[in-house]
Design an enzyme around this catalytic site. Structure first.
Site, PDB file in Angstrom:
ATOM      1  N   HIS A  84       5.270  -1.781  -9.023  1.00 32.40           N
ATOM      2  CA  HIS A  84       5.404  -3.224  -8.786  1.00 32.40           C
ATOM      3  C   HIS A  84       4.207  -3.970  -9.375  1.00 32.40           C
ATOM      4  O   HIS A  84       3.095  -3.468  -9.378  1.00 32.40           O
ATOM      5  CB  HIS A  84       5.497  -3.517  -7.277  1.00 32.40           C
ATOM      6  CG  HIS A  84       6.867  -3.309  -6.722  1.00 32.40           C
ATOM      7  ND1 HIS A  84       7.091  -2.968  -5.412  1.00 32.40           N
ATOM      8  CD2 HIS A  84       8.086  -3.396  -7.308  1.00 32.40           C
ATOM      9  CE1 HIS A  84       8.400  -2.853  -5.216  1.00 32.40           C
ATOM     10  NE2 HIS A  84       9.019  -3.105  -6.351  1.00 32.40           N
ATOM     11  N   ASP A  95       0.078  -0.034   4.853  1.00 31.01           N
ATOM     12  CA  ASP A  95       0.818  -1.246   4.436  1.00 31.01           C
ATOM     13  C   ASP A  95       1.176  -2.129   5.641  1.00 31.01           C
ATOM     14  O   ASP A  95       1.880  -1.717   6.547  1.00 31.01           O
ATOM     15  CB  ASP A  95       2.084  -0.750   3.697  1.00 31.01           C
ATOM     16  CG  ASP A  95       3.058  -1.855   3.307  1.00 31.01           C
ATOM     17  OD1 ASP A  95       2.759  -3.043   3.520  1.00 31.01           O
ATOM     18  OD2 ASP A  95       4.124  -1.497   2.780  1.00 31.01           O
ATOM     19  N   VAL A 140      17.649  -5.141   1.767  1.00 24.12           N
ATOM     20  CA  VAL A 140      16.831  -4.577   2.838  1.00 24.12           C
ATOM     21  C   VAL A 140      15.408  -4.465   2.300  1.00 24.12           C
ATOM     22  O   VAL A 140      15.199  -4.238   1.105  1.00 24.12           O
ATOM     23  CB  VAL A 140      17.404  -3.210   3.309  1.00 24.12           C
ATOM     24  CG1 VAL A 140      17.328  -2.170   2.208  1.00 24.12           C
ATOM     25  CG2 VAL A 140      16.686  -2.716   4.550  1.00 24.12           C
ATOM     26  N   HIS A 153       9.480  -2.413   2.898  1.00 21.44           N
ATOM     27  CA  HIS A 153       8.257  -2.170   3.674  1.00 21.44           C
ATOM     28  C   HIS A 153       8.562  -1.758   5.116  1.00 21.44           C
ATOM     29  O   HIS A 153       9.521  -2.250   5.719  1.00 21.44           O
ATOM     30  CB  HIS A 153       7.387  -3.429   3.690  1.00 21.44           C
ATOM     31  CG  HIS A 153       6.910  -3.834   2.329  1.00 21.44           C
ATOM     32  ND1 HIS A 153       5.770  -3.321   1.760  1.00 21.44           N
ATOM     33  CD2 HIS A 153       7.453  -4.669   1.414  1.00 21.44           C
ATOM     34  CE1 HIS A 153       5.608  -3.848   0.552  1.00 21.44           C
ATOM     35  NE2 HIS A 153       6.622  -4.667   0.321  1.00 21.44           N
TER      36      HIS A 153
HETATM   37 ZN   LIG Z   1       3.039  -4.391  -2.893  1.00 19.51          ZN
HETATM   38 ZN   LIG Z   2       5.735  -2.585  -3.778  1.00 17.85          ZN
END
Ligand SMILES: [Zn+2]
Ligand SMILES: [Zn+2]
Length: 576
Positions: free
Chosen positions: A80, A209, A379, A382
């Site tokens: 990403h 995260d 969806v 994370h």
């Molecule tokens: Zn990220």
């Molecule tokens: Zn990511």
């Protein structure tokens, strides 16, 4: 020597967040042991709404350029942009090896084409060839004092990994972006065993995260989206147009497979979708048959019931393929009654207005529009709180550092860690630039480093200064006022003006008395210049500059007091 004395002499592991803590985007974390540094990710951030004309934002690397620091490698967690987007800019400063899984490096290498000429130079003057090193889950890499093991995780992009970094003072785990998907697609898997194994051995710190730290429960599996698509596709009478992120290879693969089962051909529109599908196909991340993708030229000859079009523009970007299709600005495709348009992506905060605008356009064209709010067509990638809790329980770290999130999400995640049994004194909520020193049993805050943001404008040539940004903000929200006056140097007589001209400033339309007041004050100011022979003496010799400064001050004072506005004021004083 006492135990305490020994511990004091142990060098600390320095954990230095360079980006991504306190904001969503530009993730970059440095781990330093005695001058040896490894970086996890080097991402970019897309500008917030008040960053006028800025294309991207990246972390400031200057801290890494210190000759006493040796950057041994950048370890990318996944492909990403908020994790790899700053790598081309880093390669302008240093020739550092880049580690990542095949798809991550595939997406990265694709970006190099447009950046290569700006890379650091070899001795012969040619730009460096980046050193890309492929990693595999469960196969550790040794660099300097570190042993780094990639651990397979599930996320909204294939080939995502966490990193377990074993250092002389203990192991730290950086999760990267993850969710725990019980039914992942496309060969991805979440390697619970490795997390547990590190937990058994003992982990000094877990960095995890925080994106969905305010969301209860489990995030849900990517497979569910596929099942919902299957139903929606079967019910659709006309063409199906799906807008999604071009990096979401799982999603694209699922869409294409369902299309194939239902006898629909797949068309791709949008440069990044076509590019990413090509890379993913070459690396073996797509499972649908190649001949199922049809060239866009065939679209007009294909019956509506046999069409699935995958495109970009899920955020309502005005230049995107979807937006152009919705506004008759696309060469091959116009949205029409009977079309089903699915926005299969999350709404990124700040994009609500753009998305709403494109949805309105699509409805005007007579399409059925489905999006996250009304149908289960997306969806998150994370982890929600239950998954975040599981990781903490498996790893049982001595210290916990929430990463990847705005401040509120970091705080929420910290509270969850405390509930999950981590000693609250061992939970460290820090933002970009706040260094942490870790030793077994001990942590302390280190020196803060300046964690500036670097604003990149246009094609990445020339950085945008804060002042430029401030100017654009003023222009964008409050407009501009130009004052022109000509003054005779010798006699200090006003020869012409002052004339006031404004653009985008509301004061002159709706508040005439304000405009009048500004004119009167300027005339008073200029009369002082004419009549007081000592006027402007303190401005040294520069009469022009002196008058310009006073014009600015005078107008600013009136406008801010009367309207609470701060337009840009450009005095143009001509001394003749
Ligand atoms: Zn990220
Ligand atoms: Zn990511």
């Amino acid at each position: 020597m006492s135990k305490e004395h020994l511990e004091k002499n142990v060098h600390p592991l320095r954990v230095i967040p360079l980006g991504g803590l306190g904001e969503i985007g530009m993730n970059m974390m440095a781990f330093e042991y005695e001058g040896s540094v490894v970086l996890v990710d080097a991402g970019l951030m897309f500008p917030e709404n008040d960053m006028f004309g800025v294309d991207i934002v990246i972390p400031d690397f200057s801290f890494l350029l210190d000759p006493n620091k040796h950057v041994l490698g950048v370890f990318l967690t996944h492909g990403h942009e908020d994790h790899i987007g700053a790598v081309p800019y880093l390669l302008r400063e240093m020739n550092v090896p880049i580690y990542g899984t095949p798809l991550t490096l595939g997406f990265l290498a694709d970006k190099f084409k447009e950046h290569r000429s700006e890379f650091l130079r070899e001795e012969d003057g040619s730009p460096i060839t980046p050193r890309l090193i492929t990693v595999k889950p469960r196969e550790p890499i040794f660099v300097g004092p570190f042993c780094i093991e990639p651990i397979s995780v599930t996320h909204s992009i294939s080939d995502s990994v966490a990193y377990a970094i074993t250092t002389p003072v203990g192991a730290v785990i950086h999760t990267g972006d993850f969710k725990i998907d019980p039914e992942p697609v496309g060969g991805s898997y979440f390697d619970v065993e490795r997390f547990k194994a590190y937990g058994e051995k003992g982990v000094l710190a877990l960095l995890s995260d925080s994106t969905n730290a305010e969301r209860e429960g489990h995030t849900g599996s990517e497979s569910r989206v596929g099942e919902n698509f299957e139903t929606l596709f079967a019910e659709a009478e006309g063409r199906i147009i799906v807008a999604t992120f071009s990096s979401n290879i799982h999603r694209i693969d699922q869409i294409a497979q369902i299309a194939s089962r239902l006898g629909r051909k797949v068309f791709l529109s949008g440069k990044s979708i076509i590019g990413n599908v090509k890379i993913a196909r070459e690396l073996g991340y797509l499972s649908f048959p190649l001949d199922q993708i049809a060239p866009l030229e065939e679209l007009s000859r294909t019956p509506d019931r046999e069409v699935v079009l995958i495109t970009t523009g899920s955020q309502g970007e005005p230049m995107s393929a979807l937006y152009r299709m919705a506004t008759d600005d696309h060469k091959q495709i116009q949205v029409k009654p009977g079309d089903t348009v699915i926005l299969s992506a999350r709404v990124i905060p700040g994009n609500e207005e753009d998305i709403s605008r494109v949805i309105n356009h699509l409805f005007r064209k007579g399409a059925v529009v489905l999006h996250e709010k009304i149908a289960r067509v997306h969806v998150s990638g994370h982890a929600s709180r239950e998954e975040q809790r599981k990781i903490i329980e498996w790893v049982r770290p001595e210290f916990f550092i929430p990463v990847h999130g705005e401040y509120r999400q970091l705080v929420s995640h910290a509270a969850l860690a405390a509930k999950a049994g981590i000693d609250p004194r061992h939970i460290l909520v820090v933002e970009d630039g706040e260094e942490i020193l870790l030793r077994p049993g001990r942590c302390e805050k280190g020196n803060s480093i300046p964690a500036r943001r670097i604003y990149i404008d246009g094609k990445g040539i020339g950085d945008v200064e804060q002042t430029v940004l401030k100017d654009r903000r003023h222009l964008g929200s409050d407009g501009v006022i130009v004052v022109t006056v000509a003054v005779d140097r010798e006699g200090r007589k006003v020869r012409s003006g002052p004339t006031l001209l404004s653009r985008g400033f509301t004061g002159n339309d709706i508040e005439l008395p304000l405009w009048e007041e500004m004119e009167i004050s300027l005339q008073t100011l200029l009369r002082e210049v004419e009549t007081d022979p000592t006027w402007g003496d303190h401005f040294a010799a520069d009469l022009q500059q002196g008058i310009e400064t006073r014009i600015k001050q005078t107008l600013k004072k009136i406008i801010s007091k009367k309207m609470n506005r701060y337009p840009m004021i450009i005095p143009n004083v001509i001394v003749i």
